[in-house]
Write a protein that holds these residues in place. Structure first.
Motif, PDB file in Angstrom:
ATOM      1  N   THR A  48       0.823  -1.219   0.000  1.00 26.01           N
ATOM      2  CA  THR A  48       0.000   0.000   0.000  1.00 26.01           C
ATOM      3  C   THR A  48       0.857   1.269   0.000  1.00 26.01           C
ATOM      4  O   THR A  48       0.320   2.368  -0.059  1.00 26.01           O
ATOM      5  CB  THR A  48      -0.933   0.018   1.233  1.00 26.01           C
ATOM      6  N   CYS A  49       2.166   1.088   0.089  1.00 28.43           N
ATOM      7  CA  CYS A  49       3.088   2.229   0.128  1.00 28.43           C
ATOM      8  C   CYS A  49       2.597   3.239   1.165  1.00 28.43           C
ATOM      9  O   CYS A  49       2.348   4.398   0.869  1.00 28.43           O
ATOM     10  CB  CYS A  49       3.199   2.856  -1.275  1.00 28.43           C
ATOM     11  N   ASP A  50       2.520   2.750   2.401  1.00 26.73           N
ATOM     12  CA  ASP A  50       1.891   3.528   3.465  1.00 26.73           C
ATOM     13  C   ASP A  50       2.967   4.183   4.345  1.00 26.73           C
ATOM     14  O   ASP A  50       3.709   3.494   5.045  1.00 26.73           O
ATOM     15  CB  ASP A  50       1.009   2.570   4.293  1.00 26.73           C
ATOM     16  N   PRO A  51       3.041   5.523   4.339  1.00 28.29           N
ATOM     17  CA  PRO A  51       4.096   6.203   5.113  1.00 28.29           C
ATOM     18  C   PRO A  51       3.905   6.075   6.626  1.00 28.29           C
ATOM     19  O   PRO A  51       4.847   6.273   7.390  1.00 28.29           O
ATOM     20  CB  PRO A  51       3.976   7.660   4.675  1.00 28.29           C
ATOM     21  N   SER A  52       2.678   5.725   7.063  1.00 29.69           N
ATOM     22  CA  SER A  52       2.471   5.603   8.507  1.00 29.69           C
ATOM     23  C   SER A  52       2.634   4.154   8.979  1.00 29.69           C
ATOM     24  O   SER A  52       2.519   3.864  10.175  1.00 29.69           O
ATOM     25  CB  SER A  52       1.095   6.153   8.888  1.00 29.69           C
ATOM     26  N   PRO A 102       9.767   9.617   3.558  1.00 27.33           N
ATOM     27  CA  PRO A 102       8.681   8.636   3.548  1.00 27.33           C
ATOM     28  C   PRO A 102       8.811   7.623   2.405  1.00 27.33           C
ATOM     29  O   PRO A 102       9.618   7.826   1.495  1.00 27.33           O
ATOM     30  CB  PRO A 102       7.439   9.506   3.335  1.00 27.33           C
ATOM     31  N   CYS A 103       8.013   6.578   2.455  1.00 27.07           N
ATOM     32  CA  CYS A 103       8.113   5.496   1.469  1.00 27.07           C
ATOM     33  C   CYS A 103       7.845   5.993   0.044  1.00 27.07           C
ATOM     34  O   CYS A 103       7.151   6.980  -0.170  1.00 27.07           O
ATOM     35  CB  CYS A 103       7.176   4.350   1.819  1.00 27.07           C
ATOM     36  N   GLY A 104       8.448   5.280  -0.894  1.00 26.11           N
ATOM     37  CA  GLY A 104       8.329   5.656  -2.304  1.00 26.11           C
ATOM     38  C   GLY A 104       9.543   6.430  -2.767  1.00 26.11           C
ATOM     39  O   GLY A 104       9.701   6.696  -3.954  1.00 26.11           O
ATOM     40  N   ASN A 105      10.431   6.801  -1.806  1.00 33.89           N
ATOM     41  CA  ASN A 105      11.576   7.645  -2.153  1.00 33.89           C
ATOM     42  C   ASN A 105      12.900   6.935  -1.897  1.00 33.89           C
ATOM     43  O   ASN A 105      12.977   6.020  -1.079  1.00 33.89           O
ATOM     44  CB  ASN A 105      11.547   8.919  -1.301  1.00 33.89           C
ATOM     45  N   THR A 106      13.930   7.424  -2.584  1.00 33.76           N
ATOM     46  CA  THR A 106      15.276   6.915  -2.323  1.00 33.76           C
ATOM     47  C   THR A 106      15.902   7.752  -1.216  1.00 33.76           C
ATOM     48  O   THR A 106      15.534   8.906  -1.007  1.00 33.76           O
ATOM     49  CB  THR A 106      16.159   7.004  -3.587  1.00 33.76           C
ATOM     50  N   VAL A 107      16.863   7.161  -0.543  1.00 30.56           N
ATOM     51  CA  VAL A 107      17.491   7.827   0.602  1.00 30.56           C
ATOM     52  C   VAL A 107      18.878   7.220   0.811  1.00 30.56           C
ATOM     53  O   VAL A 107      19.142   6.105   0.354  1.00 30.56           O
ATOM     54  CB  VAL A 107      16.605   7.645   1.868  1.00 30.56           C
ATOM     55  N   ALA A 108      19.745   7.958   1.486  1.00 29.22           N
ATOM     56  CA  ALA A 108      21.025   7.378   1.908  1.00 29.22           C
ATOM     57  C   ALA A 108      21.136   7.544   3.418  1.00 29.22           C
ATOM     58  O   ALA A 108      20.675   8.545   3.984  1.00 29.22           O
ATOM     59  CB  ALA A 108      22.170   8.079   1.194  1.00 29.22           C
ATOM     60  N   LEU A 109      21.715   6.545   4.071  1.00 29.41           N
ATOM     61  CA  LEU A 109      21.809   6.555   5.531  1.00 29.41           C
ATOM     62  C   LEU A 109      23.270   6.629   5.958  1.00 29.41           C
ATOM     63  O   LEU A 109      24.136   5.993   5.368  1.00 29.41           O
ATOM     64  CB  LEU A 109      21.197   5.278   6.112  1.00 29.41           C
ATOM     65  N   VAL A 110      23.491   7.410   7.014  1.00 32.85           N
ATOM     66  CA  VAL A 110      24.834   7.495   7.596  1.00 32.85           C
ATOM     67  C   VAL A 110      24.802   6.719   8.908  1.00 32.85           C
ATOM     68  O   VAL A 110      23.846   6.834   9.683  1.00 32.85           O
ATOM     69  CB  VAL A 110      25.206   8.970   7.872  1.00 32.85           C
ATOM     70  N   GLY A 111      25.849   5.931   9.147  1.00 29.56           N
ATOM     71  CA  GLY A 111      25.986   5.262  10.446  1.00 29.56           C
ATOM     72  C   GLY A 111      25.587   3.798  10.464  1.00 29.56           C
ATOM     73  O   GLY A 111      25.506   3.204  11.522  1.00 29.56           O
ATOM     74  N   VAL A 112      25.343   3.216   9.309  1.00 29.81           N
ATOM     75  CA  VAL A 112      24.994   1.784   9.311  1.00 29.81           C
ATOM     76  C   VAL A 112      26.011   0.967   8.512  1.00 29.81           C
ATOM     77  O   VAL A 112      25.845  -0.230   8.325  1.00 29.81           O
ATOM     78  CB  VAL A 112      23.551   1.528   8.781  1.00 29.81           C
ATOM     79  N   ASP A 113      27.077   1.632   8.082  1.00 37.00           N
ATOM     80  CA  ASP A 113      27.992   0.942   7.152  1.00 37.00           C
ATOM     81  C   ASP A 113      28.773  -0.211   7.772  1.00 37.00           C
ATOM     82  O   ASP A 113      29.246  -1.085   7.051  1.00 37.00           O
ATOM     83  CB  ASP A 113      28.919   1.924   6.419  1.00 37.00           C
TER      84      ASP A 113
END
Ligand code: GDP
Length: 484
Positions: A365-369, A443-454
């Motif tokens: 459902t691509c639900d951001p909540s 929110p969902c549906g988007n690309t993102v990069a995360l710091v601190g999980v490498d």
């Protein structure tokens, strides 16, 4: 290049229907990078830091030296598109994921496709569908990524090969048919009909190098009004065996009129004919002819542009008349699915667990909540090499800086602790080629990069707030590499 702020981007991120995540795929040298660059220079991007770089998407020096895009990077573009509902221009976010066109990097292509919902397949109209076109297209279909087509290097038909317009039509048709043969072998019907057909607008033609291009929609808008036909019908007639009988003012499928005269195909008469004539008139320095044509097309030269002649004039006029990036961005918005539409059918491919658990429902459902389900598709080294960004896509819920999450590696199994780390995400950022912009949450549906999980992810992984979520499915590389 238009600028826009992270706040503006963040606001559109909530409007899932206004987001498109896509990549450009092609056989090497068919013009993928050139086309991606033309999109970059036309659409708005957040940061202007790298504007002017010849090949923005190709961040690594060795890539430029080798002329091959090795590492896929993402860039978020901002584009206003006039929607059919008459509500005026609506802002759209286009996540353009670059993928390598080189056979050695097949897994990189899949990593890029995994986080996109659509792809533009670039085919050189002279060479037609090549081995790698087939490989990457099959990879896309396997990931349930919807394709559309760009028939590239049309300038070569005009300038180099001096084809007549009917020859060009045959060339284009054969390139499209080749692509359709590959698509026809794909039996999964979850995405509906995928046949490439200029008559419905999922094919564009043009020259990435000279920055011009069009789909039949572009011309149908003009001629539909002039001829009193609706736009969809006009699009159909601007491709295939449709001929206009000007004497009787009717469209026919017969190429010969009542008096035995040969009629010209709609596509040739109304699209390729004028393009061909205009380009040739400019290159032949036939000022009287091209000025007359430009006047009728409403193309006015201003200031220094009036001094242009030859190739620079041709490029300028063509880009003003039928801009490639504009046509492509419009095609991306109208033909490729939003995350909301795509995740409904992609969930079965994306997720390993049962199709009725919380994770599957959130993705579908691509639900951001809903709870967070984020797929890390690749680890991207920071410019100073001090760390890696975990680059991927949010498929369910919303990821935020500081959020506590479960990081599930490739060997994780629900119920076990192997390859599982519970950690806080230090920061969420947007990747713009090689540069980054901080963003509070995504929110969902988007690309993102995360710091601190490498430290916890080797190549790809699942990040979630659910206690019992399975991993995202492994990316498949079942398409055997093609021998060069
Ligand atoms: P990629 O390997 O698919 O990324 O291809 P590139 O974008 O690097 O282009 C390969 C070569 O084809 C380069 O020399 C480009 O200048 C050329 N090229 C790209 N697009 C066009 C086009 O529309 N027309 C012509 N004539 N050449 C093009």
């Amino acid at each position: 290049m238009p600028q826009f702020s992270v706040e503006q981007v963040r606001a559109i991120m909530d409007k899932t229907e206004s987001i498109r995540s896509m990549s450009v795929i092609a056989h090497v040298d068919h013009g993928k990078t050139t086309l991606a660059d033309s999109l970059l220079s036309r659409a708005g991007i957040i940061s202007n830091k790298s504007a002017g770089d010849a090949k923005f998407m190709q961040g690594r020096k060795d890539e430029q030296e080798r002329g091959v895009t090795i590492k896929s990077t993402g860039v978020t573009l901002f584009f206003e598109h006039d929607c059919e509902d008459g509500g005026g221009p609506q802002p759209h976010l286009i996540n353009l994921i670059d993928s390598p066109g080189h056979v050695d990097f097949s897994s990189e292509v899949t990593a890029a496709l995994r986080i996109t919902d659509g792809a533009i397949v670039v085919v050189d109209c002279i060479e037609g569908c090549a081995v790698q076109t087939e490989t990457v297209l099959r990879q896309a279909l396997q990931e349930r990524v919807k394709p559309c087509l760009f028939v590239n290097k049309v300038d070569r038909c005009i300038l180099e090969m001096q084809m007549d317009v009917e020859e060009m039509y045959c060339r284009f048709r054969s390139a499209i048919e080749n692509v359709n043969v590959i698509i026809a072998t794909y039996s999964d019907t979850s995405m509906g009909s995928l046949q490439m057909d200029p008559g419905i607008g999922n094919v564009a033609f043009g020259s990435g190098l000279h920055g011009w291009g069009f789909s039949t929609e572009r011309f149908a808008k003009i001629y539909a009004q002039k001829m009193g036909v609706n736009q969809a019908k006009m699009m159909e007639r601007l491709w295939g065996d449709w001929y206009y009988n000007a004497k009787r003012k009717v469209w026919t499928t017969a190429q010969v009129d009542d008096l035995g005269e040969l009629l010209q195909r709609g596509f040739c008469q109304y699209i390729m004919g004028p393009i061909n004539q205009l380009i040739r008139a400019i290159m032949d320095q036939d000022a009287e002819k091209y000025e007359k044509m430009m006047e009728s097309l409403g193309i006015v030269l201003k200031g220094e542009d009036r001094q242009l002649t030859g190739k620079p004039l041709m490029k300028h006029v063509m880009q003003t008349w039928i801009n490639a990036a504009d046509s492509l961005l419009a095609m991306i918005v109208t033909q490729l699915p939003s995350p909301k539409v795509a995740q409904r059918y992609r969930v079965e491919n994306l997720y390993e667990g049962p199709m009725d658990d919380a994770a599957a429902n959130g993705i579908r459902t691509c639900d951001p909540s809903a709870a967070l389900m984020l797929y890390v598709s690749k680890m991207v080294p920071a410019t100073d090499k001090s760390r890696f960004y975990a680059f991927g896509r949010v498929f369910s819920g919303t990821v935020a800086s500081g959020q506590k999450v479960r990081i599930q590696g490739a060997h994780y199994k629900p119920g076990s602790k192997e390859d599982l780390h519970v950690k806080n995400i230090q920061r969420t950022v947007l990747m713009m080629g090689r540069t980054t912009e901080a963003i509070q949450d995504v929110p969902c549906g988007n690309t993102v990069a995360l710091v601190g999980v490498d430290q916890y992810i080797v190549k790809s992984g699942t990040i979630t707030t659910l206690e019992d979520a399975h991993n995202f499915a492994d990316m498949k590389y079942s398409v055997s590499p093609v021998v060069k």
